[in-house]
Write a protein that holds these residues in place. Structure first.
Motif, short mmCIF file in Angstrom:
data_model
loop_
_atom_site.label_atom_id
_atom_site.label_comp_id
_atom_site.label_asym_id
_atom_site.label_seq_id
_atom_site.Cartn_x
_atom_site.Cartn_y
_atom_site.Cartn_z
N THR A 66 -11.28 -0.18 -0.57
CA THR A 66 -12.61 -0.66 -0.18
C THR A 66 -13.52 -0.71 -1.40
O THR A 66 -14.25 -1.69 -1.62
N LYS A 117 0.83 -1.20 0.00
CA LYS A 117 0.00 0.00 0.00
C LYS A 117 0.87 1.26 0.00
O LYS A 117 0.58 2.21 -0.72
N ILE A 142 -2.88 10.00 -1.20
CA ILE A 142 -2.84 10.06 0.25
C ILE A 142 -3.25 8.69 0.80
O ILE A 142 -4.22 8.10 0.31
N PRO A 143 -2.53 8.17 1.81
CA PRO A 143 -2.85 6.83 2.33
C PRO A 143 -4.32 6.64 2.72
O PRO A 143 -4.89 5.57 2.45
N HIS A 144 -4.94 7.64 3.33
CA HIS A 144 -6.35 7.50 3.70
C HIS A 144 -7.23 7.35 2.45
O HIS A 144 -8.17 6.55 2.43
N SER A 145 -6.92 8.08 1.41
CA SER A 145 -7.67 7.97 0.15
C SER A 145 -7.46 6.60 -0.48
O SER A 145 -8.39 6.02 -1.04
N ASP A 154 -6.91 3.82 1.14
CA ASP A 154 -7.74 2.89 1.90
C ASP A 154 -9.18 2.91 1.40
O ASP A 154 -9.81 1.86 1.23
N ASN A 155 -9.70 4.10 1.15
CA ASN A 155 -11.07 4.22 0.61
C ASN A 155 -11.19 3.59 -0.77
O ASN A 155 -12.18 2.92 -1.08
#
Length: 70
Positions: A28, A9, A19-22, A24-25
C-alpha cells in the motif's frame, strides 16, 4: 533470484522474511509513492507481481529514510 525478474506476494514474503500482513501494508505504501509505484504490476483481481530488484531497492530507500529521521 538472479534470473527471475518478478515474483508473487508469497514468493516476496519468503525471499525477504516478511509477514504477509506486513507485506500488504508495504505494498500500500509503495503504491502511494509515485517514485516507487512501478514496482507492482497488477492486471487483475488476484494477478499481482512484484519486481524483485525494485522491492529490494525500496527496502534500502525506506531504511535510509528511517535512519535519517532517528
Amino acid at each position: 533470484m538472479d534470473s527471475q525478474k518478478y515474483a508473487t506476494k508469497k514468493e516476496i514474503a519468503e525471499m525477504f522474511s516478511i509477514i504477509p500482513h506486513s507485506l500488504d501494508n508495504m505494498m500500500t505504501s509503495i503504491r502511494r509513492e509515485p517514485d516507487w509505484s512501478w514496482i507492482i504490476l497488477k492486471w487483475g483481481k488476484k494477478s499481482v507481481r512484484i519486481n524483485i530488484q525494485g522491492f529490494e531497492d525500496y527496502l534500502k530507500w525506506k531504511s535510509k529514510k528511517r535512519l535519517g529521521t532517528l
